[in-house]
Design a protein around this motif. Structure first.
Motif, PDB file in Angstrom:
ATOM      1  N   GLY A 236     -25.759 -41.880 -87.545  1.00  0.00           N
ATOM      2  CA  GLY A 236     -26.067 -40.827 -86.574  1.00  0.00           C
ATOM      3  C   GLY A 236     -27.469 -40.912 -86.007  1.00  0.00           C
ATOM      4  O   GLY A 236     -27.839 -40.104 -85.150  1.00  0.00           O
ATOM      5  N   LYS A 237     -28.257 -41.913 -86.463  1.00  0.00           N
ATOM      6  CA  LYS A 237     -29.649 -42.028 -85.982  1.00  0.00           C
ATOM      7  C   LYS A 237     -29.814 -43.164 -84.974  1.00  0.00           C
ATOM      8  O   LYS A 237     -30.803 -43.265 -84.298  1.00  0.00           O
ATOM      9  CB  LYS A 237     -30.588 -42.292 -87.167  1.00  0.00           C
ATOM     10  N   CYS A 238     -28.853 -44.093 -84.918  1.00  0.00           N
ATOM     11  CA  CYS A 238     -28.837 -45.249 -84.008  1.00  0.00           C
ATOM     12  C   CYS A 238     -29.992 -46.218 -84.227  1.00  0.00           C
ATOM     13  O   CYS A 238     -31.070 -46.060 -83.645  1.00  0.00           O
ATOM     14  CB  CYS A 238     -28.808 -44.828 -82.543  1.00  0.00           C
ATOM     15  N   ASN A 239     -29.705 -47.218 -85.023  1.00  0.00           N
ATOM     16  CA  ASN A 239     -30.661 -48.319 -85.193  1.00  0.00           C
ATOM     17  C   ASN A 239     -30.413 -49.270 -84.023  1.00  0.00           C
ATOM     18  O   ASN A 239     -29.584 -50.152 -84.093  1.00  0.00           O
ATOM     19  CB  ASN A 239     -30.379 -48.972 -86.550  1.00  0.00           C
ATOM     20  N   LEU A 240     -31.152 -49.037 -82.938  1.00  0.00           N
ATOM     21  CA  LEU A 240     -30.767 -49.673 -81.675  1.00  0.00           C
ATOM     22  C   LEU A 240     -31.238 -51.103 -81.493  1.00  0.00           C
ATOM     23  O   LEU A 240     -30.768 -51.800 -80.579  1.00  0.00           O
ATOM     24  CB  LEU A 240     -31.175 -48.806 -80.487  1.00  0.00           C
ATOM     25  N   ALA A 241     -32.166 -51.559 -82.296  1.00  0.00           N
ATOM     26  CA  ALA A 241     -32.614 -52.957 -82.228  1.00  0.00           C
ATOM     27  C   ALA A 241     -33.529 -53.211 -83.425  1.00  0.00           C
ATOM     28  O   ALA A 241     -33.751 -52.305 -84.250  1.00  0.00           O
ATOM     29  CB  ALA A 241     -33.346 -53.235 -80.918  1.00  0.00           C
ATOM     30  N   ASN A 242     -34.047 -54.432 -83.510  1.00  0.00           N
ATOM     31  CA  ASN A 242     -34.914 -54.779 -84.637  1.00  0.00           C
ATOM     32  C   ASN A 242     -36.021 -55.716 -84.150  1.00  0.00           C
ATOM     33  O   ASN A 242     -35.735 -56.714 -83.486  1.00  0.00           O
ATOM     34  CB  ASN A 242     -34.084 -55.468 -85.733  1.00  0.00           C
TER      35      ASN A 242
ATOM     36  N   PHE B 298     -33.220 -61.485 -72.628  1.00  0.00           N
ATOM     37  CA  PHE B 298     -33.212 -60.026 -72.816  1.00  0.00           C
ATOM     38  C   PHE B 298     -33.224 -59.749 -74.322  1.00  0.00           C
ATOM     39  O   PHE B 298     -32.198 -59.503 -74.939  1.00  0.00           O
ATOM     40  CB  PHE B 298     -31.986 -59.389 -72.132  1.00  0.00           C
ATOM     41  N   GLY B 299     -34.408 -59.847 -74.887  1.00  0.00           N
ATOM     42  CA  GLY B 299     -34.573 -59.672 -76.341  1.00  0.00           C
ATOM     43  C   GLY B 299     -35.068 -58.282 -76.675  1.00  0.00           C
ATOM     44  O   GLY B 299     -34.924 -57.345 -75.877  1.00  0.00           O
ATOM     45  N   VAL B 300     -35.709 -58.157 -77.829  1.00  0.00           N
ATOM     46  CA  VAL B 300     -36.098 -56.822 -78.300  1.00  0.00           C
ATOM     47  C   VAL B 300     -37.174 -56.202 -77.404  1.00  0.00           C
ATOM     48  O   VAL B 300     -37.164 -54.985 -77.175  1.00  0.00           O
ATOM     49  CB  VAL B 300     -36.492 -56.859 -79.801  1.00  0.00           C
ATOM     50  N   ASN B 301     -38.071 -57.003 -76.848  1.00  0.00           N
ATOM     51  CA  ASN B 301     -39.105 -56.422 -75.967  1.00  0.00           C
ATOM     52  C   ASN B 301     -38.475 -55.839 -74.709  1.00  0.00           C
ATOM     53  O   ASN B 301     -38.856 -54.766 -74.245  1.00  0.00           O
ATOM     54  CB  ASN B 301     -40.138 -57.486 -75.570  1.00  0.00           C
ATOM     55  N   GLU B 302     -37.489 -56.565 -74.195  1.00  0.00           N
ATOM     56  CA  GLU B 302     -36.808 -56.089 -72.978  1.00  0.00           C
ATOM     57  C   GLU B 302     -36.011 -54.814 -73.299  1.00  0.00           C
ATOM     58  O   GLU B 302     -35.927 -53.909 -72.474  1.00  0.00           O
ATOM     59  CB  GLU B 302     -35.881 -57.182 -72.420  1.00  0.00           C
ATOM     60  N   VAL B 303     -35.435 -54.759 -74.513  1.00  0.00           N
ATOM     61  CA  VAL B 303     -34.675 -53.553 -74.898  1.00  0.00           C
ATOM     62  C   VAL B 303     -35.619 -52.352 -74.950  1.00  0.00           C
ATOM     63  O   VAL B 303     -35.310 -51.275 -74.421  1.00  0.00           O
ATOM     64  CB  VAL B 303     -33.968 -53.747 -76.269  1.00  0.00           C
TER      65      VAL B 303
ATOM     66  N   GLY C 186     -28.700 -53.898 -89.178  1.00  0.00           N
ATOM     67  CA  GLY C 186     -30.130 -53.646 -88.945  1.00  0.00           C
ATOM     68  C   GLY C 186     -30.511 -53.603 -87.482  1.00  0.00           C
ATOM     69  O   GLY C 186     -31.662 -53.873 -87.131  1.00  0.00           O
ATOM     70  N   GLY C 187     -29.559 -53.305 -86.601  1.00  0.00           N
ATOM     71  CA  GLY C 187     -29.869 -53.190 -85.172  1.00  0.00           C
ATOM     72  C   GLY C 187     -29.475 -54.426 -84.376  1.00  0.00           C
ATOM     73  O   GLY C 187     -29.632 -54.461 -83.156  1.00  0.00           O
ATOM     74  N   TYR C 188     -28.964 -55.451 -85.056  1.00  0.00           N
ATOM     75  CA  TYR C 188     -28.692 -56.725 -84.385  1.00  0.00           C
ATOM     76  C   TYR C 188     -27.417 -56.685 -83.531  1.00  0.00           C
ATOM     77  O   TYR C 188     -27.296 -57.427 -82.555  1.00  0.00           O
ATOM     78  CB  TYR C 188     -28.610 -57.858 -85.416  1.00  0.00           C
ATOM     79  N   ASN C 189     -26.466 -55.859 -83.921  1.00  0.00           N
ATOM     80  CA  ASN C 189     -25.234 -55.807 -83.127  1.00  0.00           C
ATOM     81  C   ASN C 189     -25.434 -55.022 -81.834  1.00  0.00           C
ATOM     82  O   ASN C 189     -24.925 -55.420 -80.784  1.00  0.00           O
ATOM     83  CB  ASN C 189     -24.079 -55.263 -83.978  1.00  0.00           C
ATOM     84  N   LEU C 190     -26.203 -53.950 -81.911  1.00  0.00           N
ATOM     85  CA  LEU C 190     -26.510 -53.254 -80.661  1.00  0.00           C
ATOM     86  C   LEU C 190     -27.404 -54.123 -79.785  1.00  0.00           C
ATOM     87  O   LEU C 190     -27.264 -54.133 -78.562  1.00  0.00           O
ATOM     88  CB  LEU C 190     -27.146 -51.889 -80.940  1.00  0.00           C
ATOM     89  N   GLN C 191     -28.303 -54.881 -80.408  1.00  0.00           N
ATOM     90  CA  GLN C 191     -29.137 -55.809 -79.613  1.00  0.00           C
ATOM     91  C   GLN C 191     -28.227 -56.719 -78.772  1.00  0.00           C
ATOM     92  O   GLN C 191     -28.461 -56.932 -77.595  1.00  0.00           O
ATOM     93  CB  GLN C 191     -30.023 -56.657 -80.533  1.00  0.00           C
TER      94      GLN C 191
END
Ligand SMILES: Cc1cc2nc3c(=O)[nH]c(=O)nc-3n(C[C@H](O)[C@H](O)[C@H](O)COP(=O)(O)OP(=O)(O)OC[C@H]3O[C@@H](n4cnc5c(N)ncnc54)[C@H](O)[C@@H]3O)c2cc1C
Length: 404
Positions: free
Chosen positions: A43-49, A72-77, A383-388
């Motif tokens: 419920g907190k959304c680990n949106l990237a790593n 489009f990596g973590v900085n772009e996210v 750890g946020g990798y799938n949403l990445q």
């Protein structure tokens, strides 16, 4: 442009395309977008790593993931979400919205879509995508037909509760378009065992190292908080290896997990610990000694397996048997019979073959069709990798499709 599926990858694709000037329509099967996204990260959304690299993904995806993450990596996210007004915090590299609510992520995405004039169709299930002679597409739903110059398939996989809309529709539609699919398995999922000595009471949570083996050969090693219940094992270290375990089990290879409950001890340190405990051996009960050593449910499991009783006096157990019991805690073996169901999984392993897609996620043999998100043969660690991947693939495809 039509985007089939209003989840993480579909919504970012819609924004990327609409910002590029495309007229975008999102067709979503359920009555609202981002249902799965709203339940991510507890419920907190680990949106990237912040630590993301290509190594965090399945072997077949790693080579091209380098290129995609560069684009489009973590900085772009983080820049993208900042442009939507979402404030992001890092917990040891794991990125979350500062609100602590996954619904914030859905809100800002939906807000931007509506600001850009993206049109939404809810409660319609995309059934078929047909390429017409004029190069345009007809997208058939269970209720209507729509025309489009480009189509992005963002229908997710099979993981998670069915109420999120994850029913694997996209695989069938892709196959109709001539795309090939790698076998799918539940991943980031608990592993089940039929071992009758597993703790039947409240279960166990312990920091441990888990080594997964086929016979004596090691296939994966993970560290973290493991949960053991009467059904099997779970927790992050187990989930991380579960996709690989599922593939081996499907090939008929028996998998055993070996759990070390003293992962912080070197061999020498553990020898010294055992020695010290054995020097305490007196007329106390075995169960009392072990309760100071490890979780009582684990103690019960080990004693049951060794056909020993907690009430035995240590002096009657004998030094060699006592040493044997204590060393068991470094290698508690549990045979895995299967993974839990898709509805307990966080991601799908397998999916539409990357070999059938260009670097902009366009189908090589169906130009104008793009495949993104979990539907592709890409799965990441917890750890946020799938949403990445959902953000990366959705953004790249959205931009490319709007330039056609
Ligand atoms: C409980 C849980 C927790 C998770 N936590 C995290 C986390 O913290 N961090 C992380 O990185 N990943 C997490 N994940 C994984 C992450 O949610 C997925 O990888 C991601 O949502 C995939 O995005 P997607 O757009 O490909 O698919 P989805 O988000 O599943 O979206 C697909 C959408 O398509 C719609 N759809 C399906 N078929 C059709 C059709 N025929 N017609 C029209 N619409 C259709 C669905 O209704 C859905 O809205 C979690 C998953 C679960 C289940």
């Amino acid at each position: 442009m039509i985007i089939a599926g209003g989840g993480a990858s579909g919504l970012i694709a819609a924004i990327a395309a609409a910002r590029n000037g495309a007229a975008v329509r999102v067709i979503e099967k359920t009555e609202s977008c981002g249902k799965k996204l709203s339940m991510t990260g507890n419920g907190k959304c680990n949106l990237a790593n912040l630590k993301v690299s290509s190594e965090d993904y399945n072997a077949d995806a790693r080579g091209r993931m380098k290129l995609w993450l560069k684009e489009f990596g973590v900085n772009e996210v983080t820049e993208f979400f900042s442009s939507l007004g979402l404030v992001i915090v890092s917990e040891d590299g794991y990125l979350y919205p500062i609100s602590g609510q996954a619904s914030s992520v859905v809100s800002v995405l939906m807000g931007e879509c509506l600001r850009l004039g993206v049109e939404f169709v809810f409660g319609e299930q995309v059934k078929r995508v047909i390429k017409n002679d004029d190069g345009f597409f007809t997208v058939k739903t269970d209720k209507n037909e729509y025309g489009a110059k480009a189509v992005i398939l963002a229908m997710g996989g099979l993981a998670g509760p069915k109420s999120t809309g994850s029913t694997g529709d996209g695989y069938y539609i892709c196959e109709q378009l001539g795309l090939s699919k790698k076998d799918t398995f539940p991943a980031l999922v608990p592993l089940l065992s039929s071992d009758e000595t597993l703790p039947s009471k409240s279960g166990v949570r312990a920091i441990a190292r888990v080594t997964f083996m086929i016979g004596d050969g090691e296939i994966a090693k993970e560290y973290g908080e493991v949960q053991i219940t009467e059904k099997g094992i779970s927790g992050i270290p187990v989930m991380q290896a579960s996709g690989m375990v599922a593939e081996h089990l499907a090939k008929g290879r028996p998998i055993t997990a070996s759990i070390d409950f003293f992962p912080g001890y070197s061999d020498g340190e553990f020898d010294a610990l055992v020695k010290r405990l054995m020097s305490l051996s007196d007329d106390r009960k075995l169960g009392d000694l072990l309760d100071g050593f490890c979780n009582s449910n684990i103690n019960e499991m080990i004693l049951t397996r060794m056909k020993m009783s907690a009430g035995m006096k240590i002096k009657n157990v004998g030094p060699s048997m006592l040493a044997c019991i204590l060393y068991k805690y470094r290698d508690v073996r549990i045979d895995i019979s299967r993974t839990d169901d898709y509805k307990k999984a966080q991601v799908t392993r397998g999916g539409i073959s990357l070999g059938d897609l260009t670097d902009t996620l366009e189908a090589k043999n169906a130009k104008g069709v793009f495949v993104v998100g979990e539907l592709c043969d890409v799965d990441g660690r917890c750890g946020g990798y799938n949403l990445q991947w959902a953000w990366t693939s959705g953004y790249i495809a959205g931009e490319a499709a709007s330039s056609l």
